[in-house]
Write an enzyme that holds these catalytic residues in place. Structure first.
Site, mmCIF file in Angstrom:
data_model
loop_
_atom_site.group_PDB
_atom_site.id
_atom_site.type_symbol
_atom_site.label_atom_id
_atom_site.label_comp_id
_atom_site.label_asym_id
_atom_site.label_seq_id
_atom_site.Cartn_x
_atom_site.Cartn_y
_atom_site.Cartn_z
ATOM 1 C CB THR A 54 -16.411 -14.537 -7.641
ATOM 2 O OG1 THR A 54 -17.549 -13.807 -7.152
ATOM 3 C CG2 THR A 54 -15.592 -13.640 -8.559
ATOM 4 C CE1 TYR A 68 -20.998 -5.393 -3.703
ATOM 5 C CE2 TYR A 68 -21.919 -4.651 -5.798
ATOM 6 C CZ TYR A 68 -20.883 -5.214 -5.071
ATOM 7 O OH TYR A 68 -19.726 -5.580 -5.717
ATOM 8 C CB SER A 126 -13.279 -16.837 -2.173
ATOM 9 O OG SER A 126 -14.014 -15.738 -1.655
ATOM 10 N N GLY A 127 -12.464 -15.586 -4.781
ATOM 11 C CA GLY A 127 -12.849 -14.599 -5.775
ATOM 12 C C GLY A 127 -11.767 -13.622 -6.188
ATOM 13 C CB ILE A 128 -12.049 -10.007 -6.988
ATOM 14 C CG1 ILE A 128 -13.005 -10.150 -8.180
ATOM 15 C CG2 ILE A 128 -11.100 -8.838 -7.212
ATOM 16 C CD1 ILE A 128 -13.934 -8.968 -8.376
ATOM 17 C CE LYS A 174 -18.278 -3.197 -3.733
ATOM 18 N NZ LYS A 174 -16.925 -3.519 -3.231
#
Length: 259
Positions: A199, A164, A22-24, A168
């Protein structure tokens, strides 16, 4: 002089893309396959990987599903083994698997949440690239692309996302450390830092009027990003066009990092 088409041609190259259901991750896998690469698409939800190939018949022969839960023990070794048996090696790794952990601050510490977010977003990315290191070194022109975030460059201001954000920032550190350590082996290591892009993981929050109203002023371009706006960035970092580029964090963020 090579033409632009030659510079961005990935024919004959072998790629591993995580978070590809999914998504990126899904988008970047399709971009690499469209440029000619054979792509091992990795995610926990294997049926979605099968559907990905079915939905893109022109690329299906170059999309090879590998249902692996990256949080499981032995996941990195399992992916490296699949890359060897299915692709015959690996030239490109795109680490797009990740989780946000939801709203969580640093005042009320949740050790279990921190551990899960850091394990998927950082530890397993490090383990996977280490497991694929022999193949990348054998390639002679290995490429590692970590999918970081603008939250590897700053912090969320619309509510705490501490696990998060920490993960990162750590991924940016991993990128720079690997870039230095692995350069003698002909491997470049870089990171993408996408801004807010709708997303499966982010769409509901970005559609919240109050959240969007508070966040959009941070963007000089006045809007959130689109998945296709990552296409050329990943192609640049994965292709012969970036042979002298390593250790960078490339923001694709509509100017967010300028504020």
């Amino acid at each position: 002089m090579r033409s632009p088409a030659e510079l961005f041609d990935l024919s004959g190259r072998r790629a591993v893309v995580t978070g590809a259901s999914s998504g990126i991750g899904r988008r970047l896998a399709l971009v690499l396959a469209a440029a000619g690469a054979e792509v091992l698409v990795v995610a926990r939800r294997e049926q979605r990987l099968v559907q990905l190939a079915q939905e893109h018949p022109a690329l299906a022969a170059r999309l090879h599903p590998a249902g692996v839960d990256l949080l499981s023990d032995g996941a990195a070794a399992a992916v490296a083994e699949r890359a060897d048996t299915v692709l015959g090696g690996c030239d490109i790794v795109v680490g797009a698997a990740g989780m946000s952990g939801g709203l969580a601050g640093s005042c009320a510490f949740d050790g279990g949440l921190f551990e899960r977010v850091l394990r998927l977003n950082v530890t397993q990315q490090a383990a996977l690239t280490a497991a694929l290191f022999p193949a990348l070194a054998a390639s002679g022109q290995g490429r590692v692309i970590h999918v970081a975030s603008i939250y590897g460059l700053g912090a969320e201001q619309m509510g705490p996302l501490t696990p998060y954000v920490v993960s990162k920032h750590a991924l940016v550190g991993l990128t720079r450390s690997q870039a230095v350590e692995w350069s003698p082996h002909g491997i470049t290591v870089n990171a993408l830092a996408p801004g807010h892009i709708p997303t499966e993981m982010t769409e509901a929050r970005l559609q919240d009027p109050a959240y969007a109203a508070g966040l959009l002023p941070r963007y000089p371009l006045g809007r959130f990003g689109r998945l296709e706006e990552l296409d050329t960035a990943v192609l640049f970092l994965a292709s012969p066009a970036s042979t002298f580029v390593t250790g960078i964090v490339l923001p694709v963020d509509g100017g967010w990092s300028c504020r």
